[in-house]
Write a protein that holds these residues in place. Structure first.
Motif, PDB file in Angstrom:
ATOM      1  N   GLN A 144       0.833  -1.206   0.000  1.00  0.00           N
ATOM      2  CA  GLN A 144       0.000   0.000   0.000  1.00  0.00           C
ATOM      3  C   GLN A 144       0.869   1.258   0.000  1.00  0.00           C
ATOM      4  O   GLN A 144       0.526   2.244  -0.648  1.00  0.00           O
ATOM      5  CB  GLN A 144      -0.917   0.013   1.224  1.00  0.00           C
ATOM      6  N   SER A 145       1.982   1.210   0.705  1.00  0.00           N
ATOM      7  CA  SER A 145       2.896   2.351   0.731  1.00  0.00           C
ATOM      8  C   SER A 145       3.472   2.600  -0.656  1.00  0.00           C
ATOM      9  O   SER A 145       3.558   3.755  -1.107  1.00  0.00           O
ATOM     10  CB  SER A 145       4.017   2.105   1.741  1.00  0.00           C
ATOM     11  N   LEU A 201       1.026   4.302  -2.790  1.00  0.00           N
ATOM     12  CA  LEU A 201       0.964   5.741  -2.530  1.00  0.00           C
ATOM     13  C   LEU A 201       2.007   6.495  -3.357  1.00  0.00           C
ATOM     14  O   LEU A 201       1.785   7.634  -3.749  1.00  0.00           O
ATOM     15  CB  LEU A 201       1.149   6.029  -1.042  1.00  0.00           C
ATOM     16  N   GLY A 254      -4.524   9.530  -0.506  1.00  0.00           N
ATOM     17  CA  GLY A 254      -4.935   9.653   0.891  1.00  0.00           C
ATOM     18  C   GLY A 254      -5.631  10.971   1.173  1.00  0.00           C
ATOM     19  O   GLY A 254      -5.761  11.838   0.309  1.00  0.00           O
ATOM     20  N   TRP A 255      -6.071  11.099   2.424  1.00  0.00           N
ATOM     21  CA  TRP A 255      -6.781  12.304   2.834  1.00  0.00           C
ATOM     22  C   TRP A 255      -5.830  13.265   3.528  1.00  0.00           C
ATOM     23  O   TRP A 255      -5.092  12.878   4.425  1.00  0.00           O
ATOM     24  CB  TRP A 255      -7.908  11.939   3.796  1.00  0.00           C
ATOM     25  N   ARG A 274      -0.648  13.290   4.857  1.00  0.00           N
ATOM     26  CA  ARG A 274      -1.899  12.664   4.437  1.00  0.00           C
ATOM     27  C   ARG A 274      -2.065  11.332   5.168  1.00  0.00           C
ATOM     28  O   ARG A 274      -1.101  10.782   5.694  1.00  0.00           O
ATOM     29  CB  ARG A 274      -1.900  12.456   2.923  1.00  0.00           C
ATOM     30  N   LEU A 275      -3.284  10.827   5.164  1.00  0.00           N
ATOM     31  CA  LEU A 275      -3.622   9.576   5.840  1.00  0.00           C
ATOM     32  C   LEU A 275      -4.211   8.591   4.839  1.00  0.00           C
ATOM     33  O   LEU A 275      -4.994   8.981   3.965  1.00  0.00           O
ATOM     34  CB  LEU A 275      -4.667   9.847   6.931  1.00  0.00           C
ATOM     35  N   TRP A 276      -3.842   7.322   5.001  1.00  0.00           N
ATOM     36  CA  TRP A 276      -4.395   6.288   4.131  1.00  0.00           C
ATOM     37  C   TRP A 276      -4.586   4.998   4.931  1.00  0.00           C
ATOM     38  O   TRP A 276      -3.619   4.470   5.491  1.00  0.00           O
ATOM     39  CB  TRP A 276      -3.470   6.015   2.951  1.00  0.00           C
ATOM     40  N   THR A 334      -5.919  -1.035   2.866  1.00  0.00           N
ATOM     41  CA  THR A 334      -7.167  -1.549   2.318  1.00  0.00           C
ATOM     42  C   THR A 334      -7.593  -2.887   2.914  1.00  0.00           C
ATOM     43  O   THR A 334      -8.729  -3.038   3.353  1.00  0.00           O
ATOM     44  CB  THR A 334      -7.052  -1.667   0.785  1.00  0.00           C
ATOM     45  N   LEU A 389      -3.307   2.496   9.729  1.00  0.00           N
ATOM     46  CA  LEU A 389      -3.361   3.772   9.041  1.00  0.00           C
ATOM     47  C   LEU A 389      -1.943   4.198   8.684  1.00  0.00           C
ATOM     48  O   LEU A 389      -1.066   4.262   9.554  1.00  0.00           O
ATOM     49  CB  LEU A 389      -4.002   4.807   9.972  1.00  0.00           C
TER      50      LEU A 389
END
Length: 107
Positions: free
Chosen positions: A41-42, A45, A52-53, A66-68, A71, A77
């Motif tokens: 996942q990293s 990104l 992310g948010w 940012r945050l992700w 999944t 997080l």
């Protein structure tokens, strides 16, 4: 599409090691799967850093953070910062943690 380099901070590496070690006590296979997914996942990104948010009303030191959520393991997080040419994984937090402490509390 431009790919960004992905770099883990020492803090994030340490947290990833702790997560894996904690899970491995009960299930080494699951621990390896969780670690692999967090890393995957990293890397994702780095392919799409805006995924992310952003933090709302960030303090200056949290600008571009940012945050992700991971999944497949949404209790984790990924906290990351987007810079020129790089995505720096700052921290990996468990949803059970008070993640607002990382940002100095709610605003």
């Amino acid at each position: 599409m431009k790919k960004f380099a992905v770099v883990f901070s020492r803090r994030a590496e340490s947290e990833l090691d702790r997560i894996e070690a904690f899970i491995a006590v009960e299930n080494p296979g699951a621990a390896a799967r969780v670690r692999k997914e967090i890393v995957a996942q990293s890397i994702r990104l780095g392919e799409n850093p805006e995924m992310g948010w952003p933090i709302k009303n960030p303090k200056r030191r949290h600008k571009n953070v940012r945050l992700w959520p991971v999944t497949s393991y949404r209790q984790y997080l990924i906290v990351y910062r987007v810079g020129p040419e790089i995505v720096r994984i700052v921290s990996i937090l468990n949803a059970a943690q008070d993640w607002t402490r990382f940002f100095g509390g709610p605003r």
